[in-house]
Design a protein around this motif. Structure first.
Motif, mmCIF file in Angstrom:
data_model
loop_
_atom_site.group_PDB
_atom_site.id
_atom_site.type_symbol
_atom_site.label_atom_id
_atom_site.label_comp_id
_atom_site.label_asym_id
_atom_site.label_seq_id
_atom_site.Cartn_x
_atom_site.Cartn_y
_atom_site.Cartn_z
ATOM 1 N N ASN A 102 0.807 -1.223 0.000
ATOM 2 C CA ASN A 102 0.000 0.000 0.000
ATOM 3 C C ASN A 102 0.842 1.276 0.000
ATOM 4 O O ASN A 102 0.299 2.370 -0.020
ATOM 5 C CB ASN A 102 -0.943 0.009 1.205
ATOM 6 N N GLU A 103 2.182 1.120 0.046
ATOM 7 C CA GLU A 103 3.036 2.303 0.026
ATOM 8 C C GLU A 103 3.047 2.917 -1.371
ATOM 9 O O GLU A 103 2.860 2.214 -2.373
ATOM 10 C CB GLU A 103 4.453 1.942 0.482
ATOM 11 N N PRO A 104 3.284 4.234 -1.458
ATOM 12 C CA PRO A 104 3.302 4.909 -2.761
ATOM 13 C C PRO A 104 4.345 4.278 -3.702
ATOM 14 O O PRO A 104 5.458 3.965 -3.290
ATOM 15 C CB PRO A 104 3.702 6.350 -2.418
ATOM 16 N N GLY A 105 3.939 4.075 -4.933
ATOM 17 C CA GLY A 105 4.812 3.505 -5.949
ATOM 18 C C GLY A 105 4.959 1.999 -5.854
ATOM 19 O O GLY A 105 5.731 1.410 -6.600
ATOM 20 N N MET A 106 4.242 1.375 -4.966
ATOM 21 C CA MET A 106 4.323 -0.075 -4.767
ATOM 22 C C MET A 106 3.017 -0.712 -5.215
ATOM 23 O O MET A 106 1.966 -0.105 -5.142
ATOM 24 C CB MET A 106 4.475 -0.346 -3.285
ATOM 25 N N ASN A 107 3.140 -1.929 -5.674
ATOM 26 C CA ASN A 107 1.951 -2.753 -5.909
ATOM 27 C C ASN A 107 2.248 -4.132 -5.334
ATOM 28 O O ASN A 107 3.356 -4.384 -4.843
ATOM 29 C CB ASN A 107 1.580 -2.792 -7.401
ATOM 30 N N LEU A 108 1.285 -4.995 -5.387
ATOM 31 C CA LEU A 108 1.430 -6.313 -4.759
ATOM 32 C C LEU A 108 2.612 -7.080 -5.344
ATOM 33 O O LEU A 108 3.435 -7.631 -4.609
ATOM 34 C CB LEU A 108 0.129 -7.106 -4.913
ATOM 35 N N LYS A 109 2.740 -7.083 -6.667
ATOM 36 C CA LYS A 109 3.804 -7.848 -7.326
ATOM 37 C C LYS A 109 5.189 -7.331 -6.943
ATOM 38 O O LYS A 109 6.080 -8.113 -6.592
ATOM 39 C CB LYS A 109 3.614 -7.775 -8.847
ATOM 40 N N THR A 110 5.400 -6.006 -7.013
ATOM 41 C CA THR A 110 6.724 -5.465 -6.680
ATOM 42 C C THR A 110 7.023 -5.615 -5.183
ATOM 43 O O THR A 110 8.171 -5.817 -4.801
ATOM 44 C CB THR A 110 6.863 -3.985 -7.099
ATOM 45 N N ALA A 111 6.000 -5.524 -4.361
ATOM 46 C CA ALA A 111 6.198 -5.722 -2.919
ATOM 47 C C ALA A 111 6.658 -7.149 -2.653
ATOM 48 O O ALA A 111 7.592 -7.374 -1.866
ATOM 49 C CB ALA A 111 4.916 -5.415 -2.160
ATOM 50 N N VAL A 112 6.030 -8.124 -3.300
ATOM 51 C CA VAL A 112 6.424 -9.527 -3.134
ATOM 52 C C VAL A 112 7.856 -9.715 -3.621
ATOM 53 O O VAL A 112 8.672 -10.356 -2.951
ATOM 54 C CB VAL A 112 5.453 -10.469 -3.878
ATOM 55 N N GLU A 113 8.187 -9.154 -4.792
ATOM 56 C CA GLU A 113 9.540 -9.293 -5.338
ATOM 57 C C GLU A 113 10.580 -8.721 -4.367
ATOM 58 O O GLU A 113 11.629 -9.320 -4.134
ATOM 59 C CB GLU A 113 9.642 -8.611 -6.700
ATOM 60 N N GLN A 114 10.285 -7.553 -3.793
ATOM 61 C CA GLN A 114 11.208 -6.936 -2.842
ATOM 62 C C GLN A 114 11.364 -7.804 -1.591
ATOM 63 O O GLN A 114 12.475 -8.027 -1.116
ATOM 64 C CB GLN A 114 10.715 -5.537 -2.451
ATOM 65 N N LEU A 115 10.247 -8.311 -1.083
ATOM 66 C CA LEU A 115 10.302 -9.134 0.127
ATOM 67 C C LEU A 115 11.020 -10.461 -0.122
ATOM 68 O O LEU A 115 11.756 -10.947 0.744
ATOM 69 C CB LEU A 115 8.897 -9.367 0.682
ATOM 70 N N VAL A 116 10.831 -11.035 -1.308
ATOM 71 C CA VAL A 116 11.524 -12.282 -1.649
ATOM 72 C C VAL A 116 13.022 -12.035 -1.703
ATOM 73 O O VAL A 116 13.816 -12.831 -1.195
ATOM 74 C CB VAL A 116 11.004 -12.870 -2.980
ATOM 75 N N GLN A 117 13.406 -10.895 -2.304
ATOM 76 C CA GLN A 117 14.820 -10.562 -2.379
ATOM 77 C C GLN A 117 15.393 -10.378 -0.975
ATOM 78 O O GLN A 117 16.449 -10.908 -0.651
ATOM 79 C CB GLN A 117 15.037 -9.304 -3.202
ATOM 80 N N GLU A 118 14.696 -9.642 -0.126
ATOM 81 C CA GLU A 118 15.150 -9.440 1.254
ATOM 82 C C GLU A 118 15.225 -10.769 2.002
ATOM 83 O O GLU A 118 16.182 -11.031 2.733
ATOM 84 C CB GLU A 118 14.218 -8.479 1.996
ATOM 85 N N ALA A 119 14.211 -11.600 1.812
ATOM 86 C CA ALA A 119 14.186 -12.902 2.489
ATOM 87 C C ALA A 119 15.341 -13.765 2.011
ATOM 88 O O ALA A 119 15.957 -14.485 2.805
ATOM 89 C CB ALA A 119 12.853 -13.609 2.253
ATOM 90 N N GLY A 120 15.663 -13.691 0.715
ATOM 91 C CA GLY A 120 16.789 -14.449 0.170
ATOM 92 C C GLY A 120 18.099 -14.004 0.771
ATOM 93 O O GLY A 120 18.947 -14.821 1.126
ATOM 94 N N VAL A 121 18.280 -12.687 0.921
ATOM 95 C CA VAL A 121 19.492 -12.153 1.532
ATOM 96 C C VAL A 121 19.573 -12.612 2.980
ATOM 97 O O VAL A 121 20.620 -13.063 3.444
ATOM 98 C CB VAL A 121 19.523 -10.604 1.428
ATOM 99 N N ASN A 122 18.461 -12.525 3.706
ATOM 100 C CA ASN A 122 18.437 -12.978 5.102
ATOM 101 C C ASN A 122 18.749 -14.462 5.203
ATOM 102 O O ASN A 122 19.446 -14.900 6.103
ATOM 103 C CB ASN A 122 17.079 -12.681 5.750
ATOM 104 N N GLN A 123 18.203 -15.224 4.257
ATOM 105 C CA GLN A 123 18.425 -16.674 4.277
ATOM 106 C C GLN A 123 19.904 -16.978 4.028
ATOM 107 O O GLN A 123 20.482 -17.837 4.675
ATOM 108 C CB GLN A 123 17.543 -17.356 3.243
ATOM 109 N N LEU A 124 20.529 -16.245 3.101
ATOM 110 C CA LEU A 124 21.954 -16.443 2.844
ATOM 111 C C LEU A 124 22.778 -16.099 4.081
ATOM 112 O O LEU A 124 23.720 -16.811 4.433
ATOM 113 C CB LEU A 124 22.417 -15.580 1.662
ATOM 114 N N GLN A 125 22.402 -15.002 4.760
ATOM 115 C CA GLN A 125 23.118 -14.626 5.981
ATOM 116 C C GLN A 125 22.956 -15.706 7.047
ATOM 117 O O GLN A 125 23.910 -16.047 7.750
ATOM 118 C CB GLN A 125 22.618 -13.281 6.504
ATOM 119 N N GLN A 126 21.741 -16.251 7.164
ATOM 120 C CA GLN A 126 21.507 -17.315 8.144
ATOM 121 C C GLN A 126 22.339 -18.543 7.806
ATOM 122 O O GLN A 126 22.915 -19.181 8.686
ATOM 123 C CB GLN A 126 20.024 -17.676 8.207
ATOM 124 N N GLN A 127 22.426 -18.887 6.515
ATOM 125 C CA GLN A 127 23.218 -20.044 6.105
ATOM 126 C C GLN A 127 24.695 -19.816 6.410
ATOM 127 O O GLN A 127 25.384 -20.721 6.870
ATOM 128 C CB GLN A 127 23.022 -20.335 4.616
#
Length: 149
Positions: free
Chosen positions: A61-86
């Protein structure tokens, strides 16, 4: 301890319908994020994934965001976090491996020392037996000498 939530519980937590939760998790999976499934094949959400979906409901719901781009951003962040955890797991395993090696070395040295101590005790017991035998022989000689006088 990580608690797993089903789709219905997630819908209640997020204040959306079960079909919306399904839409969300399918978008994540379209972006190669994988949710765990129970033995019946139903999607389950960890506490971290619950937070991830909660962030999605805000981020989309943030300006300039939609559901698809929000998911893509969160997946990227989650991937980075997962790599750090590994990486952290690998570092932890390396430290544990070093610790385990030190423990095994100390264990081997302890066993060697114990064997040396046991050998020393055995040697001392043999020496004590010899001395006792010598003492017995001397007593016998002394008593024999006393009787003959």
């Amino acid at each position: 301890m990580d608690i797993s939530h089903d789709v219905f519980t997630m819908a209640n937590l997020l204040g959306v319908s079960s079909s919306t939760v399904k839409k969300y998790y399918l978008l994540f999976e379209d972006n190669n994020y994988r949710f765990k499934r129970n033995v019946k094949g139903k999607v389950t959400f960890t506490n971290d994934e619950s937070k991830l979906l909660q962030r999605l409901t805000v981020l989309k719901n943030e300006p300039g965001m939609n559901l698809k781009t929000a998911v893509e951003q969160l997946v990227q962040e989650a991937g980075v976090n997962q790599l750090q955890q590994q990486e952290n797991v690998i570092k932890h395993e390396s430290v544990m491996s070093e610790r385990d090696q030190l423990f095994l070395q100390l264990h081997r040295e302890t066993i060697e020392l114990l064997a040396a101590i046991k050998e020393g005790v055995r040697s001392n017991e043999e020496r004590i037996e010899e001395l006792e035998e010598n003492i017995d022989q001397r007593f016998k000689r002394v008593f024999k000498n006393l009787k003959t006088r």
